[in-house]
Write a protein that holds these residues in place. Sequence first.
Motif, PDB file in Angstrom:
ATOM      1  N   UNK A  34       0.794  -1.230   0.000  1.00 19.72           N
ATOM      2  CA  UNK A  34       0.000   0.000   0.000  1.00 19.72           C
ATOM      3  C   UNK A  34       0.820   1.270   0.000  1.00 19.72           C
ATOM      4  N   UNK A  35       2.114   1.185  -0.294  1.00 14.64           N
ATOM      5  CA  UNK A  35       2.972   2.366  -0.285  1.00 14.64           C
ATOM      6  C   UNK A  35       2.937   3.120  -1.607  1.00 14.64           C
ATOM      7  N   UNK A  36       2.592   2.427  -2.696  1.00 17.09           N
ATOM      8  CA  UNK A  36       2.577   3.031  -4.034  1.00 17.09           C
ATOM      9  C   UNK A  36       1.273   2.687  -4.735  1.00 17.09           C
ATOM     10  N   UNK A  37       0.709   3.675  -5.421  1.00 16.32           N
ATOM     11  CA  UNK A  37      -0.472   3.444  -6.241  1.00 16.32           C
ATOM     12  C   UNK A  37      -0.051   3.380  -7.706  1.00 16.32           C
ATOM     13  N   UNK A  38      -0.500   2.402  -8.468  1.00 20.37           N
ATOM     14  CA  UNK A  38      -0.095   2.300  -9.871  1.00 20.37           C
ATOM     15  C   UNK A  38      -0.651   3.429 -10.724  1.00 20.37           C
ATOM     16  N   UNK A  39       0.128   3.806 -11.712  1.00 22.96           N
ATOM     17  CA  UNK A  39      -0.275   4.798 -12.703  1.00 22.96           C
ATOM     18  C   UNK A  39       0.213   4.270 -14.048  1.00 22.96           C
ATOM     19  N   UNK A  40      -0.701   3.978 -14.961  1.00 28.07           N
ATOM     20  CA  UNK A  40      -0.382   3.220 -16.170  1.00 28.07           C
ATOM     21  C   UNK A  40      -0.548   4.095 -17.404  1.00 28.07           C
ATOM     22  N   UNK A  41       0.455   4.071 -18.279  1.00 30.50           N
ATOM     23  CA  UNK A  41       0.351   4.722 -19.582  1.00 30.50           C
ATOM     24  C   UNK A  41       0.155   3.645 -20.644  1.00 30.50           C
ATOM     25  N   UNK A  42      -0.912   3.778 -21.422  1.00 36.90           N
ATOM     26  CA  UNK A  42      -1.206   2.823 -22.490  1.00 36.90           C
ATOM     27  C   UNK A  42      -0.989   3.515 -23.822  1.00 36.90           C
ATOM     28  N   UNK A  43      -0.165   2.936 -24.671  1.00 36.32           N
ATOM     29  CA  UNK A  43       0.060   3.469 -26.005  1.00 36.32           C
ATOM     30  C   UNK A  43       0.062   2.330 -27.015  1.00 36.32           C
ATOM     31  N   UNK A  44       0.307   2.670 -28.283  1.00 34.15           N
ATOM     32  CA  UNK A  44       0.194   1.677 -29.354  1.00 34.15           C
ATOM     33  C   UNK A  44       1.443   1.714 -30.228  1.00 34.15           C
ATOM     34  N   UNK A  45       1.452   0.849 -31.228  1.00 38.33           N
ATOM     35  CA  UNK A  45       2.466   0.954 -32.271  1.00 38.33           C
ATOM     36  C   UNK A  45       2.139   2.175 -33.135  1.00 38.33           C
ATOM     37  N   UNK A  46       3.043   2.523 -34.049  1.00 40.09           N
ATOM     38  CA  UNK A  46       2.824   3.707 -34.888  1.00 40.09           C
ATOM     39  C   UNK A  46       1.617   3.520 -35.797  1.00 40.09           C
ATOM     40  N   UNK A  47       0.864   4.616 -35.965  1.00 37.32           N
ATOM     41  CA  UNK A  47      -0.315   4.655 -36.841  1.00 37.32           C
ATOM     42  C   UNK A  47      -1.270   3.489 -36.582  1.00 37.32           C
ATOM     43  N   UNK A  48      -1.826   3.426 -35.401  1.00 37.13           N
ATOM     44  CA  UNK A  48      -2.747   2.317 -35.084  1.00 37.13           C
ATOM     45  C   UNK A  48      -4.079   2.472 -35.817  1.00 37.13           C
ATOM     46  N   UNK A  97       3.397  -9.176 -11.547  1.00 37.27           N
ATOM     47  CA  UNK A  97       3.484  -8.122 -12.563  1.00 37.27           C
ATOM     48  C   UNK A  97       2.091  -7.668 -12.999  1.00 37.27           C
ATOM     49  N   UNK A  98       1.178  -8.624 -13.201  1.00 38.35           N
ATOM     50  CA  UNK A  98      -0.184  -8.299 -13.620  1.00 38.35           C
ATOM     51  C   UNK A  98      -1.001  -7.712 -12.474  1.00 38.35           C
ATOM     52  N   UNK A  99      -0.829  -8.258 -11.273  1.00 40.37           N
ATOM     53  CA  UNK A  99      -1.609  -7.791 -10.121  1.00 40.37           C
ATOM     54  C   UNK A  99      -1.261  -6.351  -9.758  1.00 40.37           C
ATOM     55  N   UNK A 100       0.020  -5.974  -9.950  1.00 36.29           N
ATOM     56  CA  UNK A 100       0.461  -4.626  -9.580  1.00 36.29           C
ATOM     57  C   UNK A 100      -0.052  -3.554 -10.534  1.00 36.29           C
ATOM     58  N   UNK A 101      -0.726  -3.958 -11.615  1.00 33.55           N
ATOM     59  CA  UNK A 101      -1.383  -2.978 -12.483  1.00 33.55           C
ATOM     60  C   UNK A 101      -2.538  -2.288 -11.767  1.00 33.55           C
ATOM     61  N   UNK A 102      -3.084  -2.960 -10.750  1.00 35.50           N
ATOM     62  CA  UNK A 102      -4.284  -2.489 -10.076  1.00 35.50           C
ATOM     63  C   UNK A 102      -3.961  -2.100  -8.631  1.00 35.50           C
ATOM     64  N   UNK A 103      -4.568  -1.031  -8.124  1.00 37.89           N
ATOM     65  CA  UNK A 103      -4.407  -0.692  -6.706  1.00 37.89           C
ATOM     66  C   UNK A 103      -4.953  -1.814  -5.829  1.00 37.89           C
ATOM     67  N   UNK A 104      -4.429  -1.899  -4.616  1.00 33.21           N
ATOM     68  CA  UNK A 104      -4.727  -3.041  -3.752  1.00 33.21           C
ATOM     69  C   UNK A 104      -5.853  -2.783  -2.750  1.00 33.21           C
ATOM     70  N   UNK A 105      -6.686  -1.783  -3.026  1.00 27.49           N
ATOM     71  CA  UNK A 105      -7.858  -1.560  -2.165  1.00 27.49           C
ATOM     72  C   UNK A 105      -9.113  -1.485  -3.041  1.00 27.49           C
ATOM     73  N   UNK A 106      -9.666  -2.634  -3.404  1.00 25.46           N
ATOM     74  CA  UNK A 106     -10.823  -2.660  -4.302  1.00 25.46           C
ATOM     75  C   UNK A 106     -12.046  -2.014  -3.670  1.00 25.46           C
ATOM     76  N   UNK A 107     -12.876  -1.422  -4.523  1.00 25.39           N
ATOM     77  CA  UNK A 107     -14.119  -0.818  -4.066  1.00 25.39           C
ATOM     78  C   UNK A 107     -15.240  -1.822  -4.343  1.00 25.39           C
ATOM     79  N   UNK A 108     -15.630  -2.532  -3.296  1.00 24.60           N
ATOM     80  CA  UNK A 108     -16.589  -3.622  -3.446  1.00 24.60           C
ATOM     81  C   UNK A 108     -17.972  -3.138  -3.855  1.00 24.60           C
ATOM     82  N   UNK A 109     -18.228  -1.847  -3.680  1.00 22.16           N
ATOM     83  CA  UNK A 109     -19.532  -1.293  -4.070  1.00 22.16           C
ATOM     84  C   UNK A 109     -19.758  -1.463  -5.567  1.00 22.16           C
TER      85      UNK A 109
END
Length: 328
Positions: free
Chosen positions: A97-111, A221-233
């Motif tokens: 819980x010390x770091x919250x993930x922040x993800x940049x998604x991009x593509x190959x050229x001219x998608x 690696x995959x789990x750390x894409x998501x923050x570790x405090x889910x909102x069950x609502x």
Amino acid sequence: MIKSVAFPPTFSVSEIKNKQRRHLMFMKLKQEKRKQKMQLKKKKKKEREALGDKAPPKEVPKTIENQRVYDETTVDPEDEEVAFDEGTDEFSAYFNGLTNPKVLITTSDRPRGRTVRFCEQLATVIPNAHVYYRRGLALKRIIPQCIARNFTYLMVINEDRKMPNGMVLCHLPDGPTAHFKVSSVRLRKEIKRRGKDPTEHSPEVILNNFTTRLGHSIGRLLAALFPQDPQFVGRQVATFHNQRDFIFFRFHRYIFKNEKKVGLQELGPRFTLKLRSLQKGTFDSKFGEYEWVLKVSFIAQTARLVIFCINSIFSSPHIETKTNDELP
């Protein structure tokens, strides 16, 4: 109604030249086999009922899973060495819980449009994810900019013939970097009986069958894409299920109908990943050091039921909504 016919033991349908007659005889043969199978099944059932408690145990059917050669790299989640490694690896800050993930998604050229829509839908699944166009920049130039803006992941979606076919997932700032083949991509509009678009609530995450050393690395690696405090609502859950070294991704909304029954509604997108390589550090195609690479010999081994890429029961949660930052 097709009459049952007894065929000689050397009879072969393929010897019949006439197509219609061959099809008719094939259907008769198929029905005869089904009938014999049902009779044998009923006979065995009666014998078991007659023997009662003395009946022999049922035979276990042979499957790829239970015939697989045991993988020596399978680890026990309770192992002290594994626990120590997980407490000191690159992802420990996320799970503590010390770091919250922040993800940049991009593509190959001219998608093309389908790849762009796939990226946009991924951004609605992963909290705090941002989609940017490549604009011809090399990954080696993008990575320092991502680190300067406190991104913790760089996800690159590659395409071939207008279809998404690859994913590079680079953990920042120190790696590792995983390269996946992407297949069986289904966008939301292509999923029948899908639910309404997902909300901004952080989903829960489930990872199944990641039991080997390599599996633990990929699972974290995959789990750390998501923050570790889910909102069950939000009642949303992202699932990564590994089977025979393919990782199947599904995104659902659930509802408890009663104490025993749960209803599931798929939200999409869905896709399948196959690990191609795992590299130490950030992306470097020339001088990078690889921890694991899929080779032809490995594919031949998997054909002999030696499947040891990824496997473990491992689960984890997440958080957060996305914002609109811009790269210069």
